[in-house]
Write a protein that holds these residues in place. Structure first.
Motif, PDB file in Angstrom:
ATOM      1  N   GLY A 292      -4.312   7.535  -2.849  1.00  0.00           N
ATOM      2  CA  GLY A 292      -4.165   6.089  -2.661  1.00  0.00           C
ATOM      3  C   GLY A 292      -3.114   5.453  -3.553  1.00  0.00           C
ATOM      4  N   ALA A 293      -2.382   6.263  -4.310  1.00  0.00           N
ATOM      5  CA  ALA A 293      -1.442   5.667  -5.260  1.00  0.00           C
ATOM      6  C   ALA A 293      -0.179   6.512  -5.383  1.00  0.00           C
ATOM      7  CB  ALA A 293      -2.096   5.538  -6.635  1.00  0.00           C
ATOM      8  N   THR A 294       0.864   5.883  -5.909  1.00  0.00           N
ATOM      9  CA  THR A 294       2.117   6.589  -6.174  1.00  0.00           C
ATOM     10  C   THR A 294       2.335   6.603  -7.675  1.00  0.00           C
ATOM     11  OG1 THR A 294       3.081   5.969  -4.048  1.00  0.00           O
ATOM     12  CG2 THR A 294       4.628   6.521  -5.812  1.00  0.00           C
TER      13      THR A 294
ATOM     14  N   ARG B 210      11.094 -13.144   2.173  1.00  0.00           N
ATOM     15  CA  ARG B 210      10.621 -11.790   2.402  1.00  0.00           C
ATOM     16  C   ARG B 210      11.438 -10.789   1.573  1.00  0.00           C
ATOM     17  NH1 ARG B 210       7.640  -8.370   4.683  1.00  0.00           N
ATOM     18  NH2 ARG B 210       8.546  -6.363   5.225  1.00  0.00           N
ATOM     19  N   LEU B 211      12.745 -10.975   1.565  1.00  0.00           N
ATOM     20  CA  LEU B 211      13.603 -10.079   0.782  1.00  0.00           C
ATOM     21  C   LEU B 211      13.264 -10.172  -0.711  1.00  0.00           C
ATOM     22  CD1 LEU B 211      17.070 -10.632   2.501  1.00  0.00           C
ATOM     23  CD2 LEU B 211      15.764  -8.503   2.458  1.00  0.00           C
TER      24      LEU B 211
ATOM     25  N   ARG C 294      10.337 -10.755  -1.805  1.00  0.00           N
ATOM     26  CA  ARG C 294       8.913 -10.443  -1.887  1.00  0.00           C
ATOM     27  C   ARG C 294       8.094 -11.656  -2.345  1.00  0.00           C
ATOM     28  NH1 ARG C 294      10.838  -6.800   0.350  1.00  0.00           N
ATOM     29  NH2 ARG C 294      10.390  -4.564   0.173  1.00  0.00           N
TER      30      ARG C 294
ATOM     31  N   ARG D 186      22.300  -8.056  -0.562  1.00  0.00           N
ATOM     32  CA  ARG D 186      22.735  -9.250  -1.303  1.00  0.00           C
ATOM     33  C   ARG D 186      23.456  -8.899  -2.606  1.00  0.00           C
ATOM     34  NH1 ARG D 186      17.158 -10.607  -2.054  1.00  0.00           N
ATOM     35  NH2 ARG D 186      17.033  -8.419  -1.453  1.00  0.00           N
TER      36      ARG D 186
ATOM     37  N   PHE E 173       3.445   5.763 -14.661  1.00  0.00           N
ATOM     38  CA  PHE E 173       3.020   4.483 -14.112  1.00  0.00           C
ATOM     39  C   PHE E 173       2.297   4.797 -12.806  1.00  0.00           C
ATOM     40  CE2 PHE E 173       6.841   3.300 -16.496  1.00  0.00           C
ATOM     41  CZ  PHE E 173       6.437   2.130 -17.143  1.00  0.00           C
ATOM     42  N   VAL E 174       1.274   4.004 -12.479  1.00  0.00           N
ATOM     43  CA  VAL E 174       0.611   4.182 -11.196  1.00  0.00           C
ATOM     44  C   VAL E 174       0.725   2.876 -10.423  1.00  0.00           C
ATOM     45  CG1 VAL E 174      -1.560   4.692 -10.016  1.00  0.00           C
ATOM     46  CG2 VAL E 174      -0.963   5.903 -12.130  1.00  0.00           C
ATOM     47  N   VAL E 175       1.234   2.980  -9.192  1.00  0.00           N
ATOM     48  CA  VAL E 175       1.434   1.791  -8.359  1.00  0.00           C
ATOM     49  C   VAL E 175       0.762   2.017  -7.005  1.00  0.00           C
ATOM     50  CG1 VAL E 175       3.644   1.265  -9.471  1.00  0.00           C
ATOM     51  CG2 VAL E 175       3.625   2.619  -7.363  1.00  0.00           C
ATOM     52  N   PRO E 176       0.516   0.935  -6.254  1.00  0.00           N
ATOM     53  CA  PRO E 176      -0.066   1.125  -4.917  1.00  0.00           C
ATOM     54  C   PRO E 176       0.788   2.095  -4.101  1.00  0.00           C
ATOM     55  CG  PRO E 176       0.010  -1.209  -5.476  1.00  0.00           C
ATOM     56  CD  PRO E 176       0.749  -0.483  -6.565  1.00  0.00           C
ATOM     57  N   LYS E 177       0.147   2.839  -3.236  1.00  0.00           N
ATOM     58  CA  LYS E 177       0.835   3.879  -2.464  1.00  0.00           C
ATOM     59  C   LYS E 177       2.046   3.319  -1.720  1.00  0.00           C
ATOM     60  CE  LYS E 177       0.370   8.184  -0.772  1.00  0.00           C
ATOM     61  NZ  LYS E 177       0.204   9.328  -1.688  1.00  0.00           N
ATOM     62  N   VAL E 178       3.196   3.957  -1.908  1.00  0.00           N
ATOM     63  CA  VAL E 178       4.358   3.627  -1.082  1.00  0.00           C
ATOM     64  C   VAL E 178       4.688   4.871  -0.267  1.00  0.00           C
ATOM     65  CG1 VAL E 178       5.582   1.773  -2.254  1.00  0.00           C
ATOM     66  CG2 VAL E 178       5.713   4.067  -3.157  1.00  0.00           C
ATOM     67  N   VAL E 179       4.907   4.665   0.997  1.00  0.00           N
ATOM     68  CA  VAL E 179       5.185   5.807   1.863  1.00  0.00           C
ATOM     69  C   VAL E 179       6.538   5.622   2.526  1.00  0.00           C
ATOM     70  CG1 VAL E 179       4.183   7.350   3.561  1.00  0.00           C
ATOM     71  CG2 VAL E 179       2.738   5.683   2.402  1.00  0.00           C
ATOM     72  N   GLU E 180       7.269   6.723   2.619  1.00  0.00           N
ATOM     73  CA  GLU E 180       8.562   6.688   3.321  1.00  0.00           C
ATOM     74  C   GLU E 180       8.340   6.615   4.816  1.00  0.00           C
ATOM     75  OE1 GLU E 180      11.618   6.358   2.744  1.00  0.00           O
ATOM     76  OE2 GLU E 180      11.335   6.187   0.584  1.00  0.00           O
TER      77      GLU E 180
ATOM     78  N   ILE F  44       4.861   7.017 -10.932  1.00  0.00           N
ATOM     79  CA  ILE F  44       6.272   6.765 -11.202  1.00  0.00           C
ATOM     80  C   ILE F  44       6.684   7.331 -12.557  1.00  0.00           C
ATOM     81  CG2 ILE F  44       8.065   4.995 -11.446  1.00  0.00           C
ATOM     82  CD1 ILE F  44       6.875   4.856  -8.684  1.00  0.00           C
TER      83      ILE F  44
ATOM     84  N   SER G 273      11.173   1.981   6.906  1.00  0.00           N
ATOM     85  CA  SER G 273      10.937   1.165   5.707  1.00  0.00           C
ATOM     86  C   SER G 273      12.237   0.620   5.131  1.00  0.00           C
ATOM     87  CB  SER G 273      10.221   1.993   4.656  1.00  0.00           C
ATOM     88  OG  SER G 273      11.001   3.116   4.312  1.00  0.00           O
TER      89      SER G 273
END
Lengths: 497, 95
Positions: A150-152, B13-14, B16, A293, B88-95, A154, A285
């Motif tokens: 559930g996490a990534t 949106r860009l 965030r 920009r 660091f742990v962040v919410p899952k990002v998927v390609e 870094i 994505s």
């Protein structure tokens, strides 16, 4: 320039591939592009991160002068224009491994402008790839997606490392040409010492732009310079081996042709190569984020290079692969092929030149590029660490030149040298491998052979090539130590062949 | 340059920024005001003047290629909302 285009037959007729590459080469440096954190491979997570790299508020970037020098040096090696004025821009996008929220890059005014690279095909013919630009930029950190469902995770060790992005014009026409270009570029970088070019560690990676067109369209583009003659391109991100580059291109070209032949159109997009499936897929994505920009980074002053400094860097350039190849051919009379094999690595060419001092140049090249190279590859040795030194090869070649041993025996001597049994001369003496040129000893063997085989002997008069059988028998009787030239002469005299 | 609600939505949106739909029109008006104010600068004739990206007229300072920082993951991670070991742990990002 690129006569060697490769045509792909489709259902509706022939197609051609057009390829342009963006190569990211990690700059060889101790510290990062804008911070004093270490650059390196294999450190624990986040151990090589400064507060600048982590983008803590208030931290300001200060450029690493050595990285600028490396970029200039690379530009000079690519025979490119050095832009004395350049500046850094922010490329804005969000990704967790980019803590700043933007990458510092050079958009409008790169440090290096147009250059060129001459690339060799496998058959030795060459083609030219035009370089559009080279710019300096920061690398991002590393995301680990497989540690937690559930996490990534870094790791910012790589964040802020200096990269050179080298952008080519669309001058490659087949997957092989693209791979050959990356190989040549890598060789130049390694010669210059501006990047270690280690693809396995991700220090050299390529984004490949692929499009297809009908025969004739590319030539129109080259004539007019207008990209409108070419097909819509897709960019395949981050391909990091020669094999993957080729696979990705072949798959992507076929995918595009299929869409076009079914009446569809290609949408310009970024795609990802999946090595396990051997296919490319859309990176949805990234699509929305394409609006980067760009704007000049207010934290950094423009780069203003002193022409005298550039000149001083130019004076430190080593002999580059093309020049070395030409010199080896001219100085040693080597074939283009042998010279090419030798210059692939600087150290191999150095090894050769040391071994060839005063020796037969061609023979020495054969030993370095064949027997020694094969042994080194099999044993996983770099040529610098070769157990057999240049002087060892030179001694072996000298023994062959002086007729002390035959080429065949030399192979045996070489194997013993590799096994650590000593120098060539010592091995020959110890093992009694000296070629038998003593006519008395050989005469006895030959006379006996002729007496024992009168039929064969008679045959030689009608079929001179039948003499080979006798040569073989004498070799056998002497354990390969007979001098073939001497035997031939004696047999001819006796048999009239 | 006129900014409409769609432009505000895209820019938000860009960047965030979660911008509620009903605020877009109002923001567009405010941003247009700012843009118009800045556009007064266009009245100045800048033909033949090189764009200036910095007001500081000194050569770029350069650092030597020496390692002077890093080696302290604790400091770097001290503000991390979530960590695992030294990652660091962040919410899952998927390609």
């Amino acid at each position: 320039m690129t006569e060697k285009s490769k045509v792909i037959e489709g259902r509706t007729g022939p197609w051609e591939i057009v390829l342009g590459l963006e190569v990211h080469a990690q700059v060889a440096s101790n510290a990062k592009l804008f911070s004093g954190a270490a650059v390196g491979f294999g450190a624990g997570p986040n151990e090589q991160v400064s507060l600048v790299d982590a983008a803590m508020p208030g931290m300001l970037p200060v450029i690493n002068g050595h990285c600028v020098e490396q970029a200039v040096k690379t530009g000079l090696g690519l025979k490119a224009q050095i832009n004395l004025k350049s500046h850094f821009d922010r490329k804005n996008y969000f990704y967790p491994d980019l803590p700043q929220g933007y990458q510092i890059s050079q958009y409008k005014h790169p440090i290096v402008g147009e250059g060129e690279v001459i690339v060799e095909h496998d058959d030795g013919s060459t083609f030219m790839v035009r370089i559009e630009r080279l710019h300096l930029e920061q690398d991002a950190g590393k995301s680990l997606h497989d540690q937690d469902p559930g996490a990534t995770y870094i790791d910012l060790n790589r964040a802020g490392t200096a990269l050179m992005e080298i952008v080519s014009m669309p001058d490659m026409r087949s997957a092989e040409e693209a791979a050959a270009y990356v190989k040549k570029l890598r060789t130049i970088l390694v010669y210059l010492g501006t990047s270690d070019g280690d693809m396995e560690k991700g220090n050299l990676r390529a984004d490949v732009n692929v499009s297809v067109c009908r025969p004739g369209a590319y030539e129109k583009y080259r004539e007019t310079g207008s990209f409108s003659h070419l097909g819509t391109r897709c960019e395949i991100k981050n391909v990091n081996s020669y094999r993957y580059i080729q696979q990705a291109i072949e798959y992507e070209a076929r995918r595009q042709i299929e869409i076009l032949e079914e009446g569809g159109s290609i949408s310009q997009e970024t795609r990802l190569f999946d090595p396990t499936k051997g296919e490319t897929r859309s990176m949805r994505s990234k699509e929305e984020a394409h609006d980067y920009r760009y704007f000049p980074d207010p934290d950094l002053l423009p780069l203003d290079l002193d022409p005298a400094w550039v000149k001083a860097i130019e004076a430190t350039l080593p002999e580059l692969p093309d020049a070395k190849k030409a010199r080896l051919q001219a100085q040693y009379g080597l074939t283009a092929y042998d010279a090419q094999v030798l210059i692939t690595e600087q150290a191999r060419a150095d090894f050769y030149e040391e071994a060839a001092k005063g020796r037969d140049a061609k023979l020495t090249a054969n030993w370095v590029t064949n027997d020694l190279a094969a042994r080194l590859t099999a044993g996983g040795f770099a040529i610098e660490d070769s157990p057999i030194k240049p002087a060892g090869i030179a001694e072996l070649v000298q023994l062959i030149e002086e007729g002390v041993i035959s080429s065949k025996i030399a192979k045996d001597v070489f194997e013993r040298m590799w096994a650590g049994e000593g120098a060539a001369g010592a091995i020959v003496e110890k093992q009694g491998l000296r070629q038998v040129s003593d006519t008395g000893e050989l005469e006895a063997i030959i006379d006996k052979l002729i007496a024992d085989n009168p039929g064969q002997a008679a045959q030689v008069k009608e079929k001179p090539q039948a003499i080979g059988w006798f040569v073989g028998q004498v070799m056998k009787a002497t354990g390969g130590k007979a001098n073939p030239g001497v035997i031939n002469g004696m047999l001819r005299a006796k048999l009239g062949g | 340059m006129a900014i409409d609600a769609a432009t505000v939505r895209k820019v938000a949106r860009l960047a965030r920024l979660a911008q509620p739909e009903e605020t877009l029109e109002k923001l567009a008006g405010e941003l247009n005001g700012i843009m118009n104010w800045i556009e007064q600068l266009n009245e100045v004739d800048t033909d033949g003047v090189e764009p200036m990206t910095s007001v500081v007229q000194v050569p770029t300072p350069m650092r030597a290629d020496v390692v002077t920082e890093g080696g302290d993951p604790e400091v770097v991670l001290s503000n991390a909302p979530r960590r695992a070991g030294n990652f660091f742990v962040v919410p899952k990002v998927v390609e």
